[in-house]
Write a protein that holds these residues in place. Structure first.
Motif, short mmCIF file in Angstrom:
data_model
loop_
_atom_site.label_atom_id
_atom_site.label_comp_id
_atom_site.label_asym_id
_atom_site.label_seq_id
_atom_site.Cartn_x
_atom_site.Cartn_y
_atom_site.Cartn_z
N ALA A 114 0.81 -1.22 0.00
CA ALA A 114 0.00 0.00 0.00
C ALA A 114 0.85 1.27 0.00
O ALA A 114 0.42 2.31 -0.50
N ALA A 115 2.05 1.21 0.53
CA ALA A 115 2.88 2.41 0.66
C ALA A 115 3.39 2.89 -0.70
O ALA A 115 3.69 2.09 -1.58
N ALA A 116 3.51 4.21 -0.84
CA ALA A 116 4.06 4.79 -2.08
C ALA A 116 5.54 4.52 -2.19
O ALA A 116 6.08 4.33 -3.29
N SER A 117 6.24 4.49 -1.05
CA SER A 117 7.67 4.18 -1.02
C SER A 117 8.04 3.73 0.39
O SER A 117 7.35 4.05 1.36
N LEU A 118 9.14 2.99 0.48
CA LEU A 118 9.63 2.51 1.78
C LEU A 118 11.16 2.57 1.78
O LEU A 118 11.80 2.30 0.75
N LYS A 119 11.73 2.88 2.94
CA LYS A 119 13.18 2.96 3.08
C LYS A 119 13.66 1.98 4.14
O LYS A 119 12.88 1.56 5.00
N PRO A 120 14.95 1.61 4.09
CA PRO A 120 15.50 0.76 5.15
C PRO A 120 15.22 1.36 6.53
O PRO A 120 15.30 2.58 6.73
N GLY A 121 14.84 0.48 7.47
CA GLY A 121 14.50 0.92 8.81
C GLY A 121 13.01 1.03 9.04
O GLY A 121 12.56 1.09 10.20
N ALA A 122 12.23 1.05 7.96
CA ALA A 122 10.78 1.17 8.09
C ALA A 122 10.19 -0.10 8.71
O ALA A 122 10.77 -1.19 8.61
N THR A 123 9.03 0.04 9.35
CA THR A 123 8.33 -1.10 9.96
C THR A 123 6.85 -1.00 9.66
O THR A 123 6.37 0.00 9.15
N GLY A 124 6.11 -2.08 9.99
CA GLY A 124 4.66 -2.03 9.88
C GLY A 124 4.09 -2.92 8.80
O GLY A 124 4.80 -3.73 8.17
N ALA A 125 2.79 -2.77 8.56
CA ALA A 125 2.05 -3.66 7.65
C ALA A 125 2.57 -3.58 6.22
O ALA A 125 2.62 -4.61 5.52
N SER A 126 2.96 -2.40 5.76
CA SER A 126 3.45 -2.26 4.39
C SER A 126 4.76 -3.00 4.21
O SER A 126 5.02 -3.58 3.14
N VAL A 127 5.60 -3.00 5.23
CA VAL A 127 6.87 -3.74 5.16
C VAL A 127 6.59 -5.24 5.10
O VAL A 127 7.26 -5.98 4.35
N VAL A 128 5.60 -5.70 5.84
CA VAL A 128 5.22 -7.12 5.80
C VAL A 128 4.73 -7.49 4.41
O VAL A 128 5.09 -8.54 3.86
N ALA A 129 3.91 -6.63 3.81
CA ALA A 129 3.42 -6.89 2.45
C ALA A 129 4.58 -6.91 1.45
O ALA A 129 4.62 -7.75 0.55
N LEU A 130 5.52 -5.99 1.62
CA LEU A 130 6.71 -5.96 0.76
C LEU A 130 7.52 -7.23 0.93
O LEU A 130 7.95 -7.85 -0.06
N ARG A 131 7.70 -7.63 2.17
CA ARG A 131 8.44 -8.88 2.45
C ARG A 131 7.78 -10.07 1.77
O ARG A 131 8.46 -10.87 1.11
N ASN A 132 6.46 -10.17 1.89
CA ASN A 132 5.76 -11.32 1.32
C ASN A 132 5.85 -11.36 -0.21
O ASN A 132 5.98 -12.43 -0.80
N ARG A 133 5.79 -10.20 -0.84
CA ARG A 133 5.91 -10.17 -2.31
C ARG A 133 7.33 -10.54 -2.74
O ARG A 133 7.51 -11.25 -3.73
N LEU A 134 8.32 -10.08 -2.02
CA LEU A 134 9.71 -10.42 -2.34
C LEU A 134 9.95 -11.92 -2.17
O LEU A 134 10.69 -12.54 -2.94
N VAL A 135 9.32 -12.52 -1.16
CA VAL A 135 9.41 -13.97 -0.95
C VAL A 135 8.77 -14.70 -2.13
O VAL A 135 9.34 -15.64 -2.68
N ALA A 136 7.56 -14.28 -2.50
CA ALA A 136 6.84 -14.93 -3.61
C ALA A 136 7.60 -14.81 -4.92
O ALA A 136 7.56 -15.70 -5.76
#
Length: 538
Positions: A205-227
């Motif tokens: 959902a986030a427009a952008s994310l940087k190292p150090g960020a946390t939260g639901a958008s980071v989890v979604a980013l993590r899951n897509r990178l895994v997939a």
């Protein structure tokens, strides 16, 4: 003479069928009724297709598909099996209707029905062979910039060769045998299985994310990178060092700056669904079928979407440089085609293309005769004309009688060297004084020609095949300042291609943006032909 007159009056189809009927009547006998009906049906069904008519006439209407035993059975089995796997190649399965074909074959009991099915099978076989070897759709009918010459095979010769060959072996040889095509098929299967498991999952959902960020958008980013295969499974909810490295790998594979930050451009690519990537792969397979021809042991490959030019020797990249291609507007888009590089010109003169002269420079000259002072005004006899003696206001795009030329110099629009593969599109590779554009991520700025970031090194690599010290030779000519043509002793094929999906030799994919929108047009045409996306479950 009588045969020719008869054919002129009644038409080829009528004459062909009549000839069969007469021959069958002369053979006589009720025992031949089924054979007679079969041959007559074949002749009638094939009569409006010259290749089919000639094929069956030459073998006295003997079957290759519908016989009850022997080779006919082997051909049916092999062809039906091939059609059942047409979807693996991204072909239009509905076009072949393999289950309907099986049913019609089973229902064909009479000689007449078998004759009709015989021709239907051959017609479908030729369609399948054409789709597999040369592509499902015609590139020239889709986009004016796709002018590649596609190799088409003679239909009669194809049937004759198939009839004499091992059926399974012949069908197996139809698809392109390039490593790229085989790897695309493999990646297509992997992506179809991933789609069967739900694809890449929810978008970030986030427009952008940087190292150090946390939260639901980071989890979604993590899951897509895994997939996508860039990150191993974990429970982290923080944009940590591992995720930053995964983003850098993703950026590398998608032609983005590898800064490890999921900025706007990176996030746009991450959020593209698996279906979008599958479409790119299917289009790349179709493009590979259009390009199903020898490329040369040594050749130059320019991928317009990747903004690179490569020299390839025996399937290995031996030189690569960044490139700038045509701007995405009007007639500036670089076309796709193949030709042969024959020579280079060191210290070139720029002969301004007429389209540029009349559309861009003539308006400037009308306002100020001394505009674009770096260009010479040349008449039809090749004489330099004094601008002060010309009233530019009296000319329009149709009547402008002059040519514009820029003498050799470091400020020349072509730079200090151009590489020629003479073609009717007036496209070539060249140097440029505008070096800053090579730092851009998307490099579509030219009038259509391809600018090279390292033109001298490119020249050295080409000349290395014909001399011991290419750099010294090149620089000696360059220092003269005179326009000099240097022939390549062995001309080199040049292929201008457009691929948004590129395989990596050791597995995995690279993707690029559809800068001219051509791939979207191709997939739309493929969809209309019956190509569908598949999700494989289990």
């Amino acid at each position: 003479m009588y045969s020719a007159l008869f054919q002129m009056r009644f038409g080829y189809r009528f004459v062909a069928v009549l000839a069969v009927v007469l021959s069958l009547v002369l053979s006589g006998g009720s025992a031949n009724a089924q054979v007679t009906a079969y041959k007559q049906a074949v002749a009638t069904a094939a009569a409006n297709d010259a290749a089919l008519a000639e094929f069956y006439k030459s073998r006295n209407y003997k079957s290759i598909w519908t016989g009850r035993a022997g080779k006919d059975g082997q051909r049916r089995k092999a062809f039906l099996a091939a059609l059942a796997k047409a979807g693996d190649h991204g072909l239009p399965v509905k076009r072949y209707d393999v289950e309907g074909l099986r049913a019609r074959l089973k229902a064909a009991k009479t000689g007449r029905d078998r004759g009709r099915m015989e021709v239907e099978m051959s017609r479908l076989f030729l369609q399948y062979a054409e789709d597999m070897r040369s592509g499902v759709v015609n590139p020239r009918q889709i986009d004016s910039g796709m002018v590649r010459k596609v190799l088409h095979y003679d239909r009669l010769q194809t049937l004759q060769a198939f009839a004499k060959s091992s059926p399974a072996g012949f069908l197996k040889k139809l698809p392109p045998k390039t490593p790229e095509y085989l790897r695309l098929m493999k990646e297509k299967r992997k992506l179809e299985k991933l789609l069967g498991r739900g694809g890449y999952g929810p978008k970030v959902a986030a427009a952008s994310l940087k190292p150090g960020a946390t939260g639901a958008s980071v989890v979604a980013l993590r899951n897509r990178l895994v997939a996508m295969g860039y990150l191993k499974r974990s429970s982290t909810q923080t944009y940590d060092a591992k995720m930053q490295k995964a983003i850098q790998l993703f950026q590398r594979d998608h032609g983005l700056p590898t800064n490890g930050v999921a900025g706007k451009a990176t996030m746009a690519e991450i959020n593209k669904p698996a279906e979008y990537r599958l479409r790119s792969i299917i289009v790349a397979m179709e493009r590979e079928r259009w390009f199903n021809q020898p490329r040369g042991k040594r050749h130059i490959l320019v991928n317009l979407t990747d903004f690179t030019a490569k020299i390839i020797d025996n399937n290995k990249v031996t030189f690569v440089t960044r490139s700038v291609v045509g701007k995405n507007e009007g007639d500036r888009r670089t076309p796709e085609f193949s030709d042969v590089m024959e020579f280079m010109i060191i210290n070139p003169t720029w002969n301004v293309p007429r389209s540029i002269a009349i559309k861009e420079y003539l308006p400037l000259l009308k306002r100020n005769p001394n505009a674009v002072g770096h260009l010479k005004l040349v008449d039809a006899r090749g004489r330099t004309v004094n601008r002060g003696a010309v009233d530019f206001s009296q000319y329009n795009e149709r009547t402008f009688p002059f040519n514009l030329k820029q003498p050799p110099s470091r400020g020349n629009a072509l730079g200090l060297v151009k590489f020629m593969f003479p073609n009717k599109y007036n496209i070539y590779l060249h140097d440029t004084p505008s070096k800053n554009l090579f730092n851009r991520n998307v490099r579509a700025f030219s009038h259509g020609c391809i600018r090279l970031q390292q033109p001298f090194d490119f020249a050295y690599a080409l000349l290395a095949k014909q001399m011991s010290n290419p750099q010294e030779y090149f620089q000696t000519i360059l220092k003269t300042g005179r326009e000099t043509k240097v022939d390549l002793k062995t001309p080199v094929p040049v292929h201008l291609i457009y691929r948004t999906a590129i395989t990596k030799p050791k597995g995995g994919m690279e993707y690029r943006r559809d800068v001219y929108g051509r791939d979207a047009k191709i997939f739309n045409a493929l969809s209309k032909a019956g190509v569908v996306l598949r999700a494989v479950r289990g």
